[in-house]
Design a protein around this motif. Structure first.
Motif, short mmCIF file in Angstrom:
data_model
loop_
_atom_site.label_atom_id
_atom_site.label_comp_id
_atom_site.label_asym_id
_atom_site.label_seq_id
_atom_site.Cartn_x
_atom_site.Cartn_y
_atom_site.Cartn_z
N TYR A 69 -0.20 56.82 5.61
CA TYR A 69 -0.17 55.12 6.03
C TYR A 69 -0.63 54.39 4.77
O TYR A 69 -1.07 54.93 3.79
N VAL A 70 -0.16 52.88 4.71
CA VAL A 70 -0.97 51.92 3.67
C VAL A 70 -1.06 50.82 4.62
O VAL A 70 -0.27 50.66 5.42
N ALA A 71 -2.22 50.20 4.38
CA ALA A 71 -2.53 48.80 4.95
C ALA A 71 -2.95 48.06 3.97
O ALA A 71 -3.52 48.30 2.80
N PHE A 72 -2.53 46.82 4.17
CA PHE A 72 -2.71 45.43 3.44
C PHE A 72 -3.63 44.62 4.12
O PHE A 72 -3.23 44.05 5.25
N LEU A 73 -4.62 44.31 3.56
CA LEU A 73 -5.49 43.35 4.32
C LEU A 73 -6.01 42.12 3.50
O LEU A 73 -5.91 42.21 2.21
N LEU A 74 -6.21 41.00 4.17
CA LEU A 74 -6.40 39.63 3.61
C LEU A 74 -7.98 39.15 3.92
O LEU A 74 -7.91 39.36 5.04
N ARG A 75 -8.52 38.66 3.12
CA ARG A 75 -9.83 38.28 3.19
C ARG A 75 -9.63 36.59 3.87
O ARG A 75 -8.81 35.92 3.55
N GLN A 76 -10.32 36.46 5.09
CA GLN A 76 -10.26 35.14 5.75
C GLN A 76 -11.36 34.29 5.07
O GLN A 76 -12.13 34.51 4.48
N ALA A 77 -10.95 32.90 5.64
CA ALA A 77 -11.99 31.73 4.92
C ALA A 77 -13.41 32.23 5.38
O ALA A 77 -14.30 31.72 4.56
N ASP A 78 -13.56 32.94 6.56
CA ASP A 78 -15.06 33.19 6.96
C ASP A 78 -15.46 34.58 6.42
O ASP A 78 -16.47 34.68 6.79
N GLY A 79 -14.70 34.95 5.56
CA GLY A 79 -15.16 36.14 4.80
C GLY A 79 -14.86 37.59 5.53
O GLY A 79 -14.88 38.56 4.94
N SER A 80 -14.38 37.48 6.66
CA SER A 80 -13.93 38.73 7.39
C SER A 80 -12.44 39.32 6.82
O SER A 80 -12.08 38.43 6.13
N TRP A 81 -12.11 40.58 7.03
CA TRP A 81 -10.88 40.69 6.79
C TRP A 81 -10.25 41.08 8.01
O TRP A 81 -10.56 41.45 8.97
N ARG A 82 -8.71 41.08 7.62
CA ARG A 82 -7.63 41.22 8.71
C ARG A 82 -6.63 41.77 8.27
O ARG A 82 -6.14 41.56 7.06
N MET A 83 -5.96 42.58 8.97
CA MET A 83 -4.73 43.40 8.45
C MET A 83 -3.45 42.66 8.63
O MET A 83 -3.41 41.76 9.54
#
Length: 144
Positions: A116-130
């Motif tokens: 697998y490969v997963a790409f996550l983005l940091r959100q404005a609140d500092g959390s990570w979402r895929m």
């Protein structure tokens, strides 16, 4: 004609949310089989790709996919091997392999192997979402 993979394939993807960059809510979403909590782990523009399934886009489709596939899960176990993580201030990428085992409808234990490969983005609140996930099965074997 391509056949649909066992429901446990989806669980693999769900569990991958637990890896490295995500937090405790993802553990609860996976263990409780909560489709809405699972969908909340993804961005609004998320894309989920797995050769055995149609491409899924966005939280509503992700929740529907999880709901339909988790219904038949029984006695599942998963082991991950992370091969690399690359983290930048606003995004991260993770590469790895998995072994997922489950008991099929005949009672036989099977193990699926994949990458697998997963790409996550940091959100404005500092959390990570895929934001993007791609996985595939290498092989499946029956265990004795």
């Amino acid at each position: 004609m391509k056949t649909k993979r066992p429901a446990t394939t989806i669980t693999t993807v769900v569990f991958l949310c637990l890896v490295g960059l995500t937090c405790w809510p993802s553990v609860r979403a996976y263990r409780s089989h909560d489709p809405q909590a699972y969908a909340a782990l993804y961005t609004d523009t998320a894309v989920f790709e797995w050769p055995a399934f149609n491409t899924v886009r966005g939280p509503a489709q992700l929740a529907a996919m999880a709901r339909s596939n988790w219904a038949s899960l029984k006695d599942m176990d998963l082991r991950l091997t992370v091969s690399a993580r690359r983290v930048a201030p606003d995004h991260a990428t993770e590469f790895g392999a998995f072994e997922q085992s489950w008991r099929d409808s005949s009672g036989l234990r099977r193990t699926e192997f994949g990458r697998y490969v997963a790409f996550l983005l940091r959100q404005a609140d500092g959390s990570w979402r895929m934001d993007r996930f791609f996985g595939f099965e290498d092989s499946t074997r029956a265990n004795r």
